[in-house]
Scaffold this motif. Structure first.
Motif, PDB file in Angstrom:
ATOM      1  N   ARG A 168      -7.230  -1.829   1.308  1.00 41.33           N
ATOM      2  CA  ARG A 168      -7.942  -3.097   1.393  1.00 41.33           C
ATOM      3  C   ARG A 168      -7.281  -4.113   0.471  1.00 41.33           C
ATOM      4  O   ARG A 168      -6.639  -3.756  -0.525  1.00 41.33           O
ATOM      5  CB  ARG A 168      -9.421  -2.939   1.034  1.00 41.33           C
ATOM      6  N   PHE A 169      -7.446  -5.366   0.819  1.00 38.18           N
ATOM      7  CA  PHE A 169      -6.841  -6.461   0.055  1.00 38.18           C
ATOM      8  C   PHE A 169      -7.557  -6.636  -1.288  1.00 38.18           C
ATOM      9  O   PHE A 169      -8.783  -6.598  -1.361  1.00 38.18           O
ATOM     10  CB  PHE A 169      -6.919  -7.757   0.861  1.00 38.18           C
ATOM     11  N   ILE A 170      -6.776  -6.853  -2.358  1.00 38.39           N
ATOM     12  CA  ILE A 170      -7.339  -7.118  -3.679  1.00 38.39           C
ATOM     13  C   ILE A 170      -7.076  -8.563  -4.102  1.00 38.39           C
ATOM     14  O   ILE A 170      -7.980  -9.327  -4.362  1.00 38.39           O
ATOM     15  CB  ILE A 170      -6.778  -6.144  -4.738  1.00 38.39           C
ATOM     16  N   THR A 171      -5.799  -8.958  -4.164  1.00 34.80           N
ATOM     17  CA  THR A 171      -5.471 -10.314  -4.599  1.00 34.80           C
ATOM     18  C   THR A 171      -4.007 -10.626  -4.306  1.00 34.80           C
ATOM     19  O   THR A 171      -3.250  -9.778  -3.848  1.00 34.80           O
ATOM     20  CB  THR A 171      -5.739 -10.486  -6.115  1.00 34.80           C
ATOM     21  N   ILE A 172      -3.641 -11.864  -4.557  1.00 32.94           N
ATOM     22  CA  ILE A 172      -2.244 -12.296  -4.558  1.00 32.94           C
ATOM     23  C   ILE A 172      -1.889 -12.666  -5.994  1.00 32.94           C
ATOM     24  O   ILE A 172      -2.561 -13.500  -6.611  1.00 32.94           O
ATOM     25  CB  ILE A 172      -2.005 -13.512  -3.645  1.00 32.94           C
ATOM     26  N   GLU A 173      -0.851 -12.050  -6.537  1.00 31.82           N
ATOM     27  CA  GLU A 173      -0.438 -12.349  -7.903  1.00 31.82           C
ATOM     28  C   GLU A 173       0.177 -13.743  -7.990  1.00 31.82           C
ATOM     29  O   GLU A 173       0.644 -14.288  -6.980  1.00 31.82           O
ATOM     30  CB  GLU A 173       0.582 -11.312  -8.381  1.00 31.82           C
ATOM     31  N   ILE A 178       1.542  -9.336  -3.045  1.00 30.67           N
ATOM     32  CA  ILE A 178       0.224  -8.940  -2.575  1.00 30.67           C
ATOM     33  C   ILE A 178      -0.178  -7.632  -3.248  1.00 30.67           C
ATOM     34  O   ILE A 178       0.654  -6.742  -3.479  1.00 30.67           O
ATOM     35  CB  ILE A 178       0.196  -8.796  -1.041  1.00 30.67           C
ATOM     36  N   VAL A 179      -1.457  -7.521  -3.608  1.00 32.70           N
ATOM     37  CA  VAL A 179      -1.991  -6.314  -4.235  1.00 32.70           C
ATOM     38  C   VAL A 179      -3.017  -5.690  -3.295  1.00 32.70           C
ATOM     39  O   VAL A 179      -3.990  -6.348  -2.902  1.00 32.70           O
ATOM     40  CB  VAL A 179      -2.641  -6.612  -5.600  1.00 32.70           C
ATOM     41  N   LEU A 180      -2.806  -4.428  -2.924  1.00 34.78           N
ATOM     42  CA  LEU A 180      -3.706  -3.665  -2.068  1.00 34.78           C
ATOM     43  C   LEU A 180      -4.243  -2.464  -2.844  1.00 34.78           C
ATOM     44  O   LEU A 180      -3.624  -1.990  -3.793  1.00 34.78           O
ATOM     45  CB  LEU A 180      -2.973  -3.166  -0.820  1.00 34.78           C
ATOM     46  N   MET A 181      -5.410  -1.955  -2.411  1.00 33.05           N
ATOM     47  CA  MET A 181      -5.939  -0.715  -2.978  1.00 33.05           C
ATOM     48  C   MET A 181      -6.123   0.290  -1.853  1.00 33.05           C
ATOM     49  O   MET A 181      -6.814   0.011  -0.869  1.00 33.05           O
ATOM     50  CB  MET A 181      -7.277  -0.949  -3.688  1.00 33.05           C
ATOM     51  N   ASP A 182      -5.484   1.458  -1.989  1.00 30.05           N
ATOM     52  CA  ASP A 182      -5.576   2.454  -0.925  1.00 30.05           C
ATOM     53  C   ASP A 182      -6.864   3.264  -1.032  1.00 30.05           C
ATOM     54  O   ASP A 182      -7.688   3.039  -1.935  1.00 30.05           O
ATOM     55  CB  ASP A 182      -4.330   3.344  -0.901  1.00 30.05           C
ATOM     56  N   GLU A 183      -7.043   4.222  -0.119  1.00 29.50           N
ATOM     57  CA  GLU A 183      -8.288   4.999  -0.060  1.00 29.50           C
ATOM     58  C   GLU A 183      -8.516   5.853  -1.301  1.00 29.50           C
ATOM     59  O   GLU A 183      -9.661   6.229  -1.599  1.00 29.50           O
ATOM     60  CB  GLU A 183      -8.272   5.900   1.170  1.00 29.50           C
ATOM     61  N   ASP A 184      -7.441   6.160  -2.031  1.00 22.60           N
ATOM     62  CA  ASP A 184      -7.560   6.958  -3.250  1.00 22.60           C
ATOM     63  C   ASP A 184      -7.825   6.106  -4.481  1.00 22.60           C
ATOM     64  O   ASP A 184      -7.868   6.622  -5.608  1.00 22.60           O
ATOM     65  CB  ASP A 184      -6.279   7.782  -3.462  1.00 22.60           C
ATOM     66  N   MET A 186      -5.825   3.744  -5.616  1.00 24.40           N
ATOM     67  CA  MET A 186      -4.581   3.371  -6.290  1.00 24.40           C
ATOM     68  C   MET A 186      -4.141   1.973  -5.856  1.00 24.40           C
ATOM     69  O   MET A 186      -4.134   1.662  -4.660  1.00 24.40           O
ATOM     70  CB  MET A 186      -3.478   4.374  -5.968  1.00 24.40           C
ATOM     71  N   LEU A 187      -3.791   1.151  -6.834  1.00 20.98           N
ATOM     72  CA  LEU A 187      -3.305  -0.192  -6.543  1.00 20.98           C
ATOM     73  C   LEU A 187      -1.851  -0.127  -6.108  1.00 20.98           C
ATOM     74  O   LEU A 187      -1.035   0.570  -6.721  1.00 20.98           O
ATOM     75  CB  LEU A 187      -3.449  -1.090  -7.770  1.00 20.98           C
ATOM     76  N   ARG A 188      -1.527  -0.871  -5.058  1.00 22.89           N
ATOM     77  CA  ARG A 188      -0.163  -0.951  -4.541  1.00 22.89           C
ATOM     78  C   ARG A 188       0.230  -2.427  -4.494  1.00 22.89           C
ATOM     79  O   ARG A 188      -0.476  -3.224  -3.896  1.00 22.89           O
ATOM     80  CB  ARG A 188      -0.076  -0.348  -3.144  1.00 22.89           C
ATOM     81  N   THR A 189       1.348  -2.769  -5.097  1.00 21.93           N
ATOM     82  CA  THR A 189       1.802  -4.151  -5.179  1.00 21.93           C
ATOM     83  C   THR A 189       3.125  -4.297  -4.431  1.00 21.93           C
ATOM     84  O   THR A 189       4.041  -3.497  -4.604  1.00 21.93           O
ATOM     85  CB  THR A 189       1.987  -4.574  -6.647  1.00 21.93           C
ATOM     86  N   PHE A 192       7.351  -9.697  -0.480  1.00 24.90           N
ATOM     87  CA  PHE A 192       7.533  -9.989   0.939  1.00 24.90           C
ATOM     88  C   PHE A 192       8.495  -8.982   1.563  1.00 24.90           C
ATOM     89  O   PHE A 192       9.538  -8.656   1.001  1.00 24.90           O
ATOM     90  CB  PHE A 192       8.068 -11.412   1.088  1.00 24.90           C
ATOM     91  N   LYS A 193       8.134  -8.446   2.727  1.00 27.42           N
ATOM     92  CA  LYS A 193       8.907  -7.494   3.525  1.00 27.42           C
ATOM     93  C   LYS A 193       8.895  -6.075   2.975  1.00 27.42           C
ATOM     94  O   LYS A 193       9.535  -5.187   3.538  1.00 27.42           O
ATOM     95  CB  LYS A 193      10.360  -7.971   3.718  1.00 27.42           C
ATOM     96  N   GLU A 194       8.165  -5.826   1.891  1.00 23.26           N
ATOM     97  CA  GLU A 194       8.060  -4.465   1.377  1.00 23.26           C
ATOM     98  C   GLU A 194       6.912  -3.696   2.030  1.00 23.26           C
ATOM     99  O   GLU A 194       6.833  -2.477   1.885  1.00 23.26           O
ATOM    100  CB  GLU A 194       7.872  -4.484  -0.142  1.00 23.26           C
TER     101      GLU A 194
END
Length: 230
Positions: A168-173, A178-184, A186-189, A192-194
């Motif tokens: 799910r979306f968390i924020t834009i630094e 972009i910062v996402l949080m997965d089902e576990d 864990m934050l994933r940052t 672009f294109k990653e």
């Protein structure tokens, strides 16, 4: 700062002077947000379910209406020129069996749109938000941008170098990542294109096809020439 708009009407380019502001390099990292929010506010007058797919695509539901592209010329550590291109699918009736996900305003609302009127309205919104930045109220535009984002609510499918995942979306630094949080949890940052946005296992990355019967607007800052970028 000198800003001009070039529009393409049946192969004839018309260059229109828009505004003059003091040249401020700190504007450059904010202009994509300004244009995205301005276009969003114009399009929601015509239809619902418009969003901005991070970082610079314009969406209706899961279909691409257009995109924003910025190119800068550097001199040392300074930005000399910056060209911001905006492409919108407006009166396109057919996309010739393209495999990606484009759509036009005409296909959604089933009538043609006056491109000059639409361009004028977008330009007015652009000027308004530039002036908001000029008086130091950037935070309100950043908040508006966050509220327009595609998939800003709930868990969705994504793909990175390690495979597919739900997040799910968390924020834009401030850096634009972009910062996402997965089902576990864990934050994933990602830059672009990653990371890719997936719909039912299909990649919905940027479509860079022909924007026929559309609106091509290019905002030229400083000494760059206005041109169409699609």
């Amino acid at each position: 700062m000198k800003i001009a708009i070039a529009t393409d009407h049946n192969g004839v380019n018309e260059k229109k002077e828009l505004i003059r502001l003091l040249s401020k390099y700190e504007f450059l990292d904010k202009i994509t947000l300004v244009v995205a929010v301005g276009i969003y506010n114009v399009l929601i007058k015509y239809l619902d379910n418009v969003s901005i797919k991070w970082p610079n695509d314009i969406y209706w539901h899961h279909h691409k209406l257009g995109g924003i592209l910025i190119e800068c010329t550097l001199t040392g550590n300074e930005v000399k020129d910056s060209i911001l291109g905006v492409g919108l699918n407006i009166n396109q009736a057919d996309f010739e069996n393209l495999t990606k996900n484009p759509i036009s305003l005409r296909q959604i609302i089933h009538r043609d749109i006056d491109r000059d009127m639409l361009l004028h309205t977008i330009a007015e919104d652009f000027v308004h938000y530039l002036n908001v930045i000029n008086i130091g109220h950037y935070d309100s535009i950043a908040a508006d941008y966050m509220n327009t984002l595609y998939r800003r609510h709930g868990y969705h499918h994504y793909r990175d170098a390690n495979g597919d995942f739900l997040a799910r979306f968390i924020t834009i630094e401030p850096s634009g990542r972009i910062v996402l949080m997965d089902e576990d949890g864990m934050l994933r940052t990602y830059a672009f294109k990653e990371v890719k946005f997936m719909i039912k296992g299909k990649n919905v990355d940027v479509y860079r096809g022909k924007l026929g019967c559309g609106l091509c607007a290019c905002l030229a800052l400083h000494h760059a020439e206005a041109c169409c970028v699609v």
